[in-house]
Motif scaffolding. Structure first.
Motif, PDB file in Angstrom:
ATOM      1  N   PHE A   1       0.828  -1.206   0.000  1.00 30.89           N
ATOM      2  CA  PHE A   1       0.000   0.000   0.000  1.00 30.89           C
ATOM      3  C   PHE A   1       0.867   1.264   0.000  1.00 30.89           C
ATOM      4  O   PHE A   1       0.620   2.200  -0.745  1.00 30.89           O
ATOM      5  CB  PHE A   1      -0.930   0.033   1.220  1.00 30.89           C
ATOM      6  N   ALA A   2       1.881   1.283   0.845  1.00 31.94           N
ATOM      7  CA  ALA A   2       2.726   2.477   0.982  1.00 31.94           C
ATOM      8  C   ALA A   2       3.514   2.771  -0.289  1.00 31.94           C
ATOM      9  O   ALA A   2       3.720   3.932  -0.632  1.00 31.94           O
ATOM     10  CB  ALA A   2       3.675   2.304   2.166  1.00 31.94           C
ATOM     11  N   ARG A   3       3.949   1.725  -0.994  1.00 33.38           N
ATOM     12  CA  ARG A   3       4.788   1.926  -2.171  1.00 33.38           C
ATOM     13  C   ARG A   3       3.994   2.022  -3.464  1.00 33.38           C
ATOM     14  O   ARG A   3       4.529   2.406  -4.499  1.00 33.38           O
ATOM     15  CB  ARG A   3       5.801   0.787  -2.262  1.00 33.38           C
ATOM     16  N   SER A   4       2.721   1.664  -3.426  1.00 29.10           N
ATOM     17  CA  SER A   4       1.911   1.713  -4.643  1.00 29.10           C
ATOM     18  C   SER A   4       1.667   3.160  -5.050  1.00 29.10           C
ATOM     19  O   SER A   4       1.624   4.062  -4.218  1.00 29.10           O
ATOM     20  CB  SER A   4       0.574   0.998  -4.431  1.00 29.10           C
ATOM     21  N   THR A   5       1.482   3.370  -6.350  1.00 30.42           N
ATOM     22  CA  THR A   5       1.217   4.732  -6.826  1.00 30.42           C
ATOM     23  C   THR A   5      -0.127   5.228  -6.292  1.00 30.42           C
ATOM     24  O   THR A   5      -0.258   6.403  -5.941  1.00 30.42           O
ATOM     25  CB  THR A   5       1.243   4.795  -8.365  1.00 30.42           C
TER      26      THR A   5
ATOM     27  N   ILE B   1       5.765 -12.631  -2.093  1.00 30.47           N
ATOM     28  CA  ILE B   1       4.945 -12.264  -3.250  1.00 30.47           C
ATOM     29  C   ILE B   1       4.649 -10.765  -3.302  1.00 30.47           C
ATOM     30  O   ILE B   1       3.923 -10.306  -4.181  1.00 30.47           O
ATOM     31  CB  ILE B   1       3.625 -13.083  -3.288  1.00 30.47           C
ATOM     32  N   SER B   2       5.222  -9.993  -2.414  1.00 28.26           N
ATOM     33  CA  SER B   2       4.898  -8.567  -2.311  1.00 28.26           C
ATOM     34  C   SER B   2       5.187  -7.792  -3.590  1.00 28.26           C
ATOM     35  O   SER B   2       4.375  -6.971  -4.021  1.00 28.26           O
ATOM     36  CB  SER B   2       5.653  -7.931  -1.139  1.00 28.26           C
ATOM     37  N   GLU B   3       6.351  -8.026  -4.192  1.00 30.39           N
ATOM     38  CA  GLU B   3       6.727  -7.269  -5.389  1.00 30.39           C
ATOM     39  C   GLU B   3       5.771  -7.537  -6.542  1.00 30.39           C
ATOM     40  O   GLU B   3       5.377  -6.614  -7.261  1.00 30.39           O
ATOM     41  CB  GLU B   3       8.164  -7.586  -5.807  1.00 30.39           C
ATOM     42  N   LEU B   4       5.382  -8.787  -6.709  1.00 29.73           N
ATOM     43  CA  LEU B   4       4.458  -9.136  -7.786  1.00 29.73           C
ATOM     44  C   LEU B   4       3.095  -8.492  -7.556  1.00 29.73           C
ATOM     45  O   LEU B   4       2.477  -7.955  -8.482  1.00 29.73           O
ATOM     46  CB  LEU B   4       4.334 -10.661  -7.887  1.00 29.73           C
ATOM     47  N   VAL B   5       2.624  -8.521  -6.309  1.00 25.74           N
ATOM     48  CA  VAL B   5       1.345  -7.878  -5.974  1.00 25.74           C
ATOM     49  C   VAL B   5       1.443  -6.380  -6.232  1.00 25.74           C
ATOM     50  O   VAL B   5       0.529  -5.772  -6.808  1.00 25.74           O
ATOM     51  CB  VAL B   5       0.952  -8.176  -4.512  1.00 25.74           C
ATOM     52  N   LEU B   6       2.557  -5.768  -5.843  1.00 25.85           N
ATOM     53  CA  LEU B   6       2.751  -4.324  -6.056  1.00 25.85           C
ATOM     54  C   LEU B   6       2.728  -3.986  -7.542  1.00 25.85           C
ATOM     55  O   LEU B   6       2.058  -3.028  -7.954  1.00 25.85           O
ATOM     56  CB  LEU B   6       4.077  -3.884  -5.430  1.00 25.85           C
TER      57      LEU B   6
ATOM     58  N   ASN C   1      -0.136  -1.594  -9.277  1.00 27.49           N
ATOM     59  CA  ASN C   1       0.220  -0.371 -10.009  1.00 27.49           C
ATOM     60  C   ASN C   1      -0.307  -0.398 -11.439  1.00 27.49           C
ATOM     61  O   ASN C   1      -0.685   0.643 -11.978  1.00 27.49           O
ATOM     62  CB  ASN C   1       1.731  -0.156 -10.004  1.00 27.49           C
ATOM     63  N   GLN C   2      -0.351  -1.583 -12.040  1.00 19.24           N
ATOM     64  CA  GLN C   2      -0.883  -1.701 -13.401  1.00 19.24           C
ATOM     65  C   GLN C   2      -2.402  -1.539 -13.411  1.00 19.24           C
ATOM     66  O   GLN C   2      -2.952  -0.831 -14.254  1.00 19.24           O
ATOM     67  CB  GLN C   2      -0.519  -3.068 -14.005  1.00 19.24           C
ATOM     68  N   GLN C   3      -3.065  -2.197 -12.485  1.00 20.25           N
ATOM     69  CA  GLN C   3      -4.525  -2.210 -12.489  1.00 20.25           C
ATOM     70  C   GLN C   3      -5.144  -0.958 -11.867  1.00 20.25           C
ATOM     71  O   GLN C   3      -6.247  -0.567 -12.234  1.00 20.25           O
ATOM     72  CB  GLN C   3      -5.046  -3.459 -11.774  1.00 20.25           C
ATOM     73  N   LEU C   4      -4.458  -0.362 -10.910  1.00 15.17           N
ATOM     74  CA  LEU C   4      -4.992   0.826 -10.230  1.00 15.17           C
ATOM     75  C   LEU C   4      -3.853   1.827 -10.031  1.00 15.17           C
ATOM     76  O   LEU C   4      -3.315   1.952  -8.932  1.00 15.17           O
ATOM     77  CB  LEU C   4      -5.616   0.435  -8.883  1.00 15.17           C
ATOM     78  N   PRO C   5      -3.473   2.537 -11.111  1.00 16.39           N
ATOM     79  CA  PRO C   5      -2.372   3.491 -10.962  1.00 16.39           C
ATOM     80  C   PRO C   5      -2.711   4.631  -9.993  1.00 16.39           C
ATOM     81  O   PRO C   5      -1.827   5.216  -9.379  1.00 16.39           O
ATOM     82  CB  PRO C   5      -2.130   4.013 -12.373  1.00 16.39           C
ATOM     83  N   SER C   6      -4.009   4.927  -9.857  1.00 13.31           N
ATOM     84  CA  SER C   6      -4.426   5.945  -8.891  1.00 13.31           C
ATOM     85  C   SER C   6      -5.886   5.706  -8.525  1.00 13.31           C
ATOM     86  O   SER C   6      -6.633   5.083  -9.283  1.00 13.31           O
ATOM     87  CB  SER C   6      -4.260   7.352  -9.471  1.00 13.31           C
TER      88      SER C   6
END
Length: 198
Positions: free
Chosen positions: A48-52, A169-174, A178-183
């Protein structure tokens, strides 16, 4: 000047010694055992913290906090000015006038406190709803990665001291989040539903 130079050298020596000691205390690279089939780990808070979308959410919440502060500042300044005027009036006011102005000031302060409380509740509710939307977006991603990786159990990465990186699996989820919900969709402060205000 010499004292300052000596002090600076002493501080630098202490900092260097502390840094060297900290480096000496760090463990050597950990050698992981084989990954355990079916065991996966996820740092959801880190995602959550690192996602766009998460970073955009935090930025927007800070903007809303500033808006609230800007809205409340004039009320607070007016109350403070009236309080100072009342205190500085001294004997020039009658007891009745002083009492009336004091009561009016208390009433304005109570209204200010109520407005402030309302705005903070709205901000908390807005944050809750937006974080819930972010969680709803990540849930199917986590479920899909869990199944793809053949996980049988998903651990909270924050609770695990060491972990073979192949089980993470955190990096893959991130990446997928980011692809599916950039904002998140644009949002403003939300009024708290009546049933939740009680």
């Amino acid at each position: 000047m010499k004292i300052l130079a000596t002090s600076a050298l002493a501080i630098a020596a202490v900092l260097f010694a502390g840094s060297a000691q900290a480096q000496a205390q760090q463990p050597a690279a950990v050698q992981h055992g084989a990954p355990i089939a079916g065991v996966c780990a996820l740092n959801l808070q880190g995602v959550f913290a690192r996602s766009t979308a998460g970073q955009g959410l935090n930025t927007r919440l800070q903007e809303l906090q500033q808006e609230i502060a800007g809205e409340l500042a004039p009320y607070q300044q007016t109350i403070e000015a009236e309080d100072q005027a009342l205190s500085g009036a001294g004997a020039s006011l009658s007891d009745t006038e002083r009492q009336q102005r004091g009561q009016a000031l208390q009433q304005r302060f109570a209204e200010f406190q109520q407005l402030r409380q309302t705005r903070l509740q709205e901000l908390e509710y807005t944050e809750f709803m937006q974080r819930r939307a972010l969680g709803a977006a990540v849930d199917p991603i986590v479920a899909a990665v869990y199944q793809e990786r053949g996980c049988s159990i998903l651990l909270n990465r924050a609770e695990v001291f060491y972990l073979n990186p192949q089980m993470e699996i955190s990096e893959l989820v991130l990446q997928r989040l980011n692809q599916q919900l950039p904002s998140l969709p644009a949002f403003n402060r939300m009024p708290v539903p009546v049933q939740q205000q009680q």
